[in-house]
Design an enzyme around this catalytic site. Structure first.
Site, PDB file in Angstrom:
ATOM      1  N   ASP A  11      34.711  37.056  37.660  1.00 33.37           N
ATOM      2  CA  ASP A  11      35.585  37.638  36.805  1.00 33.37           C
ATOM      3  C   ASP A  11      35.216  38.765  36.360  1.00 33.37           C
ATOM      4  O   ASP A  11      34.254  39.244  35.965  1.00 33.37           O
ATOM      5  CB  ASP A  11      36.035  36.619  35.699  1.00 33.37           C
ATOM      6  CG  ASP A  11      36.665  35.384  35.681  1.00 33.37           C
ATOM      7  OD1 ASP A  11      37.408  35.161  36.880  1.00 33.37           O
ATOM      8  OD2 ASP A  11      36.305  34.280  35.322  1.00 33.37           O
ATOM      9  N   ASP A 130      46.624  29.207  35.524  1.00 35.10           N
ATOM     10  CA  ASP A 130      46.072  28.947  34.258  1.00 35.10           C
ATOM     11  C   ASP A 130      47.005  27.720  33.271  1.00 35.10           C
ATOM     12  O   ASP A 130      48.053  28.436  33.137  1.00 35.10           O
ATOM     13  CB  ASP A 130      45.727  30.155  33.554  1.00 35.10           C
ATOM     14  CG  ASP A 130      44.965  31.198  34.184  1.00 35.10           C
ATOM     15  OD1 ASP A 130      44.117  30.632  34.843  1.00 35.10           O
ATOM     16  OD2 ASP A 130      45.199  32.362  34.072  1.00 35.10           O
TER      17      ASP A 130
END
Length: 261
Positions: A11, A130
């Site tokens: 990330d 998500d």
């Protein structure tokens, strides 16, 4: 049975690898190119590179970092972050990415999934999701999760199972599924959510969010029915190595690609 994949997740924010808990409390975890090169040497099966603020900030993933990462990685590289057109997909693929990950843009324009699959092949198109549990009960008739966009910042009102079925129908090649409830907690993947998605689609599902122990990975690949496990914290901070993960999974009877050093 196909080999189970171990996939480090990078990330990236402001050019650095970061890791948070439930999408907040962000900590630095190093340089993305150096981390990718390290995991390539250590025997990872793939690398996922996500520019986690690209959609929120209305910009595109950092092409230069993608290009530099591709130069030191000789395993499949998936890149995501602000990808909103097939022209940008092509730019990333030409910069060295093997797959592109679509999240917010696909929610805004599901046809983008099919357009990418038609132009580059379904194997290049990963739909990242998500999701957060919207009920706290258990049991097959009460499971429900809501999909979020913009890096977990915006609720969409969209049911997770409905969305994965639509993504598959639009020719997605894989689902990268992150539990917002479990992310960064080190308490284990949401195996109930994973299994529900795996049962709903025929394409591979990558488990993300919550890995803290070797047993967590085994459970995601068995009870959660995932085809691969994504990990960040336990790899970035040295809790386990790729070799240790693969040795454990192999000892439990799961097929993994050997680590060649």
């Amino acid at each position: 049975m196909l080999a189970k994949r171990i996939i480090p997740c990078l990330d990236v924010r402001d050019g650095r690898v970061v890791k948070g808990t439930r999408f907040v409390n962000i900590r630095d975890a190093g340089d993305p190119v150096e981390r990718a090169a390290f995991y390539n040497r250590e025997g990872a099966d793939e690398i996922v590179f996500l520019d986690i603020t690209a959609s929120v900030e209305g910009r595109r993933a950092i092409i230069d970092v993608v290009r530099q990462t591709a130069e030191v990685v000789f395993i499949p590289l998936t890149v995501g972050g602000g990808i909103d057109s097939t022209s940008f997909m092509q730019e990333l693929l030409e910069s060295g990415a093997d797959k592109v990950s679509l999240n917010t843009a696909a929610l805004k324009n599901p046809a983008l999934i099919r357009e990418g699959a038609e132009q580059f092949g379904s194997q290049c198109i990963v739909v990242a999701i998500d999701a957060c549990r919207v009920d706290q009960q258990t049991g097959s008739e009460s499971r429900k999760w809501e999909v979020y966009s913009h890096g977990g910042r915006k609720a969409t009102g969209l049911d997770l199972i409905d969305w994965v079925k639509k993504a598959e129908a639009m020719s997605a090649g894989e689902i990268l599924l992150t539990s917002m409830d479990a992310d960064g907690t080190l308490d284990g993947y949401d195996n109930e959510m994973l299994a529900a998605v795996a049962d709903a689609v025929q394409i591979p599902v990558i488990a993300s969010g919550g890995a803290g122990t070797l047993e967590h990975m085994y459970e995601a690949l068995t009870r959660g029915k995932a085809h691969a496990v994504l990990a960040a914290s336990i790899l970035h901070y040295g809790t386990y190595s790729i070799a240790e993960i693969k040795e454990y999974l192999s000892s439990k009877g799961l097929p993994v690609r050997p680590v060649n050093k």
